[in-house]
Motif scaffolding. Structure first.
Motif, PDB file in Angstrom:
ATOM      1  N   MET B 155      44.797  34.518  39.040  1.00  0.00           N
ATOM      2  CA  MET B 155      44.346  33.355  39.812  1.00  0.00           C
ATOM      3  C   MET B 155      43.803  32.315  38.831  1.00  0.00           C
ATOM      4  N   PRO B 156      44.240  31.039  38.982  1.00  0.00           N
ATOM      5  CA  PRO B 156      43.746  30.016  38.039  1.00  0.00           C
ATOM      6  C   PRO B 156      42.233  29.842  38.174  1.00  0.00           C
ATOM      7  N   SER B 157      41.570  29.677  37.039  1.00  0.00           N
ATOM      8  CA  SER B 157      40.107  29.539  37.096  1.00  0.00           C
ATOM      9  C   SER B 157      39.712  28.271  37.863  1.00  0.00           C
ATOM     10  N   GLU B 158      40.637  27.306  37.954  1.00  0.00           N
ATOM     11  CA  GLU B 158      40.352  26.083  38.716  1.00  0.00           C
ATOM     12  C   GLU B 158      40.212  26.376  40.211  1.00  0.00           C
ATOM     13  N   TRP B 159      40.857  27.430  40.680  1.00  0.00           N
ATOM     14  CA  TRP B 159      40.756  27.779  42.098  1.00  0.00           C
ATOM     15  C   TRP B 159      39.314  28.126  42.464  1.00  0.00           C
ATOM     16  N   GLY B 160      38.664  28.849  41.548  1.00  0.00           N
ATOM     17  CA  GLY B 160      37.298  29.292  41.805  1.00  0.00           C
ATOM     18  C   GLY B 160      37.001  30.537  41.003  1.00  0.00           C
ATOM     19  N   GLU B 161      35.899  31.199  41.343  1.00  0.00           N
ATOM     20  CA  GLU B 161      35.444  32.329  40.557  1.00  0.00           C
ATOM     21  C   GLU B 161      35.807  33.635  41.247  1.00  0.00           C
ATOM     22  N   ILE B 162      36.362  34.549  40.478  1.00  0.00           N
ATOM     23  CA  ILE B 162      36.711  35.855  41.035  1.00  0.00           C
ATOM     24  C   ILE B 162      35.944  36.950  40.309  1.00  0.00           C
ATOM     25  N   LEU B 163      35.068  37.579  41.069  1.00  0.00           N
ATOM     26  CA  LEU B 163      34.149  38.568  40.524  1.00  0.00           C
ATOM     27  C   LEU B 163      34.628  39.957  40.923  1.00  0.00           C
ATOM     28  N   ARG B 164      34.735  40.838  39.939  1.00  0.00           N
ATOM     29  CA  ARG B 164      35.144  42.217  40.207  1.00  0.00           C
ATOM     30  C   ARG B 164      33.914  43.104  40.117  1.00  0.00           C
ATOM     31  N   THR B 165      33.661  43.898  41.127  1.00  0.00           N
ATOM     32  CA  THR B 165      32.448  44.691  41.215  1.00  0.00           C
ATOM     33  C   THR B 165      32.799  46.148  41.479  1.00  0.00           C
ATOM     34  N   GLU B 166      32.214  47.020  40.702  1.00  0.00           N
ATOM     35  CA  GLU B 166      32.590  48.431  40.765  1.00  0.00           C
ATOM     36  C   GLU B 166      31.375  49.298  40.443  1.00  0.00           C
ATOM     37  N   ILE B 167      31.225  50.409  41.149  1.00  0.00           N
ATOM     38  CA  ILE B 167      30.180  51.372  40.809  1.00  0.00           C
ATOM     39  C   ILE B 167      30.737  52.283  39.720  1.00  0.00           C
ATOM     40  N   VAL B 168      30.066  52.353  38.574  1.00  0.00           N
ATOM     41  CA  VAL B 168      30.667  53.068  37.438  1.00  0.00           C
ATOM     42  C   VAL B 168      30.200  54.517  37.309  1.00  0.00           C
ATOM     43  N   ASN B 169      29.080  54.863  37.924  1.00  0.00           N
ATOM     44  CA  ASN B 169      28.555  56.221  37.728  1.00  0.00           C
ATOM     45  C   ASN B 169      28.718  57.101  38.975  1.00  0.00           C
ATOM     46  N   ARG B 170      29.876  56.982  39.599  1.00  0.00           N
ATOM     47  CA  ARG B 170      30.156  57.838  40.742  1.00  0.00           C
ATOM     48  C   ARG B 170      31.603  58.332  40.639  1.00  0.00           C
ATOM     49  N   LYS B 171      31.825  59.588  41.020  1.00  0.00           N
ATOM     50  CA  LYS B 171      33.176  60.160  40.909  1.00  0.00           C
ATOM     51  C   LYS B 171      33.995  59.875  42.151  1.00  0.00           C
ATOM     52  N   ASN B 172      35.242  60.348  42.169  1.00  0.00           N
ATOM     53  CA  ASN B 172      36.126  60.283  43.334  1.00  0.00           C
ATOM     54  C   ASN B 172      36.465  58.860  43.756  1.00  0.00           C
ATOM     55  N   CYS B 173      36.874  58.030  42.772  1.00  0.00           N
ATOM     56  CA  CYS B 173      37.394  56.691  43.075  1.00  0.00           C
ATOM     57  C   CYS B 173      36.518  55.892  44.040  1.00  0.00           C
ATOM     58  N   PRO B 174      35.274  55.571  43.686  1.00  0.00           N
ATOM     59  CA  PRO B 174      34.505  54.682  44.568  1.00  0.00           C
ATOM     60  C   PRO B 174      35.233  53.344  44.690  1.00  0.00           C
ATOM     61  N   PRO B 175      35.085  52.658  45.824  1.00  0.00           N
ATOM     62  CA  PRO B 175      35.866  51.440  46.027  1.00  0.00           C
ATOM     63  C   PRO B 175      35.506  50.331  45.046  1.00  0.00           C
ATOM     64  N   ILE B 176      36.464  49.447  44.839  1.00  0.00           N
ATOM     65  CA  ILE B 176      36.260  48.260  44.010  1.00  0.00           C
ATOM     66  C   ILE B 176      36.151  47.071  44.950  1.00  0.00           C
ATOM     67  N   LEU B 177      35.162  46.215  44.704  1.00  0.00           N
ATOM     68  CA  LEU B 177      35.011  45.026  45.545  1.00  0.00           C
ATOM     69  C   LEU B 177      35.296  43.768  44.734  1.00  0.00           C
ATOM     70  N   TYR B 178      36.232  42.960  45.221  1.00  0.00           N
ATOM     71  CA  TYR B 178      36.465  41.641  44.629  1.00  0.00           C
ATOM     72  C   TYR B 178      35.788  40.586  45.490  1.00  0.00           C
ATOM     73  N   ILE B 179      35.000  39.740  44.832  1.00  0.00           N
ATOM     74  CA  ILE B 179      34.335  38.632  45.528  1.00  0.00           C
ATOM     75  C   ILE B 179      34.972  37.336  45.049  1.00  0.00           C
ATOM     76  N   MET B 180      35.677  36.657  45.938  1.00  0.00           N
ATOM     77  CA  MET B 180      36.396  35.427  45.567  1.00  0.00           C
ATOM     78  C   MET B 180      35.652  34.219  46.122  1.00  0.00           C
ATOM     79  N   GLU B 181      35.194  33.357  45.212  1.00  0.00           N
ATOM     80  CA  GLU B 181      34.448  32.162  45.660  1.00  0.00           C
ATOM     81  C   GLU B 181      35.244  30.915  45.314  1.00  0.00           C
ATOM     82  N   LYS B 182      35.805  30.290  46.335  1.00  0.00           N
ATOM     83  CA  LYS B 182      36.635  29.100  46.104  1.00  0.00           C
ATOM     84  C   LYS B 182      35.761  27.899  45.738  1.00  0.00           C
ATOM     85  N   LYS B 183      36.238  27.116  44.779  1.00  0.00           N
ATOM     86  CA  LYS B 183      35.496  25.913  44.357  1.00  0.00           C
ATOM     87  C   LYS B 183      35.533  24.853  45.430  1.00  0.00           C
TER      88      LYS B 183
END
Lengths: 183, 183
Positions: B155-183
């Motif tokens: 995604m072009p950075s001009e579109w806005g900010e895309i934040l990837r959020t993940e819990i790193v200290n948990r097993k069994n594929c904890p979900p990944i959350l993407y937070i997309m903030e349009k400019k």
């Protein structure tokens, strides 16, 4: 939103007047200032930096805001946090990289960084918040980043939740923010 | 805090009465319900799901809350969002994986997922928020995860900010959350 603004927003949601907090890397003192503002008159902020310049800049900043009475500033490695702080804290901040505008040869190092993280996570009270912002676009930055990322992954899930946050659509090594929430 | 609670908290901070929003994957309808609550009587929520069961469960949930008048539910692929929604939206949610409690063979697929993301990011108004939660511990989940991660990085950075959020200290594929903030 800049990562540093996110850090300040998270701190604002967490800290209450009278709380204790630590800034593991004072740098130009902006986090220390924010922490002092949030813990209020009855609170206490412990600041660390190995560079005299960072300590004096921060001291001046706090003095101007009238916050000197609510802070203890140490010119030593943040790895000494466990020896310098004798009470639980509700939050800490840590910015890894070099002092903006300072000597780029003086950077935070993996070994002392991990030692500091160990000490600070132990000092956190239940429900406490640790915020670690990693800048790694400088020589040696990648090695420190890896050390911190390994430390985070290996934290027991019983300790609490460790959230890794990164902007994915920006070039030039945008900072990584770790949000540590103690159970 | 569970990722789904984070999603609801972020939506609460963003949406105002009268706003428009979309739930790209109704599933058991909890996000649709939350969105309907937040946009209020004058707002509108567009819901999508390819499974009849998800649509009927969600419909019943909204009916019980008295929210049916503020929602349009479609039993079709979320990749049709661009044809079904004829106005800008202020937020969207998307949960990738299979319907909890439903048929595990019916999962979201990379192609339609990316098509839906393309449509929804275009429908977002400036300042709008897109929340994409990826569960990937099921067969086929990893392929979809990769497709979404590539989409986000590109995604072009001009579109806005895309934040990837993940819990790193948990097993069994904890979900990944993407937070997309349009400019």
């Amino acid at each position: 939103m800049q990562m540093v603004d996110r850090v300040h927003q998270l701190l604002s949601e967490k800290l209450k007047p009278g709380d204790r907090a630590a800034d593991a890397t004072m740098g130009n003192g902006w986090d220390t200032l924010k922490l002092c503002e949030l813990v209020g008159e009855r609170g206490m902020v412990y600041g660390f930096d190995i560079q005299e310049k960072a300590v004096s800049t921060t001291k001046e900043r706090l003095e101007n805001a009238g916050f000197l009475g609510r802070a203890k500033l140490f010119c030593c490695s943040h790895s000494e946090a466990g020896e310098r702080i004798h009470e639980n804290i509700q939050a800490f901040t840590m910015n890894l990289g070099y002092l903006p505008g300072g000597d780029k040869k003086i950077i935070t190092r993996s070994e002392s960084t991990v030692a500091a993280l160990r000490a600070l996570t132990q000092l956190l009270s239940p429900g406490g918040l640790g915020l670690v912002l990693i800048y790694y676009g400088h020589p040696g930055g990648n090695e420190e980043k890896e050390a911190v990322e390994t430390f985070m992954k290996e934290m027991p899930s019983e300790w609490g939740e460790i959230l890794r946050t990164e902007i994915v659509n920006r070039k030039n090594c945008p900072p990584i923010l770790y949000i540590m929430e103690k159970k």
